[in-house]
Design a protein around this motif. Structure first.
Motif, mmCIF file in Angstrom:
data_model
loop_
_atom_site.group_PDB
_atom_site.id
_atom_site.type_symbol
_atom_site.label_atom_id
_atom_site.label_comp_id
_atom_site.label_asym_id
_atom_site.label_seq_id
_atom_site.Cartn_x
_atom_site.Cartn_y
_atom_site.Cartn_z
ATOM 1 N N PHE A 72 0.839 -1.204 0.000
ATOM 2 C CA PHE A 72 0.000 0.000 0.000
ATOM 3 C C PHE A 72 0.877 1.259 0.000
ATOM 4 C CE2 PHE A 72 -2.407 3.416 1.954
ATOM 5 C CZ PHE A 72 -3.651 3.322 1.349
ATOM 6 N N ARG A 75 2.428 1.861 -3.370
ATOM 7 C CA ARG A 75 1.494 2.279 -4.408
ATOM 8 C C ARG A 75 0.917 3.662 -4.123
ATOM 9 N NH1 ARG A 75 -2.019 -2.383 -6.348
ATOM 10 N NH2 ARG A 75 -2.321 -2.573 -4.102
ATOM 11 N N SER A 76 0.505 3.884 -2.864
ATOM 12 C CA SER A 76 -0.299 5.072 -2.539
ATOM 13 C C SER A 76 0.386 6.049 -1.604
ATOM 14 C CB SER A 76 -1.619 4.641 -1.893
ATOM 15 O OG SER A 76 -2.222 3.596 -2.616
ATOM 16 N N GLY A 77 1.476 5.625 -0.974
ATOM 17 C CA GLY A 77 2.081 6.465 0.055
ATOM 18 C C GLY A 77 1.293 6.363 1.340
ATOM 19 N N GLY A 79 -1.288 7.022 4.365
ATOM 20 C CA GLY A 79 -2.657 7.536 4.352
ATOM 21 C C GLY A 79 -3.636 6.474 4.809
ATOM 22 N N GLN A 81 -5.836 3.458 4.995
ATOM 23 C CA GLN A 81 -5.755 2.159 4.299
ATOM 24 C C GLN A 81 -7.027 1.346 4.493
ATOM 25 O OE1 GLN A 81 -5.033 -1.126 5.981
ATOM 26 N NE2 GLN A 81 -4.412 -2.308 4.163
ATOM 27 N N GLY A 128 -13.877 1.294 -3.377
ATOM 28 C CA GLY A 128 -12.482 1.702 -3.199
ATOM 29 C C GLY A 128 -12.040 1.811 -1.755
#
Ligand code: MC0
Length: 137
Positions: A72, A75-77, A79, A81, A128
């Motif tokens: 995670f 991919r997203s940095g 934050g 989850q 999401g």
């Protein structure tokens, strides 16, 4: 059904730095720290406000490069989850959600924080958002 928000899970790279940040900036209290090798995390529960009713932010740091949190972060940095809901019986709650077309990640509940039993709804089925079900110990 769902009883309340149990916690909001936030992926972080450095658990100790994040605990210090949430305590200093938001005035939260660290009430629990645990390593969960099956989930690949070192995690801290940060209580919001003076009583348990305030709920918690769960800080999640990766134990290994292959873990869900490491993936995670790549991919997203850092934050949000996951959003976790308290349920009375995780198997009953999971069955109800399966009937409504949700894919649950596990056939049988696994072990979560402090001896809880947990399962997850796949984020692709829930707009999401990775949704966790938590049956407290
Ligand atoms: C992945 N995706 C997410 C997501 N993780 N979307 C929202 N929130 C997340 N957390 C998206 C990806 O961007 C991708 O979107 C799509 O889902 C499928 O990705 P994938 O490559 O097939 O799947 P993975 O390998 O990224 O895995 C995702 C999955 C995994 C949710 C299955 O993270 C997992 O098994 N999570 C459950 C366990 C967990 O999270 N453990 C850590 C917390 P695109 O659009 O690119 O296809 S431990 C915990 O929570 C315990 C201690 C507790 O509370 O008691």
């Amino acid at each position: 059904g769902l009883l309340r928000i149990d916690h909001v899970g936030v992926a972080v790279a450095d658990l100790d730095a994040a605990i210090e940040f949430y305590a200093r900036v938001f005035g939260m209290t660290c009430v629990h720290i645990e390593e969960n090798p099956e989930q690949g995390v070192r995690e801290a529960m940060m209580r919001v406000g003076p009583t348990p009713e305030g709920g918690c932010v769960q800080l999640l740091a990766p134990l290994t490069p292959e873990s869900a949190i490491a993936k995670f972060l790549d991919r997203s940095g850092p934050g949000v989850q996951q959003v976790a809901y308290t349920v009375r019986d995780v198997e009953v709650a999971a069955a109800a959600l399966r009937e409504r077309g949700m894919r649950l990640l596990y056939d049988a509940p696994r072990r979560g924080t402090a001896g809880s039993r947990i399962n997850f709804v796949h984020p692709k089925d829930a707009g999401g958002v990775l949704v966790e079900l938590v049956e407290p110990a």
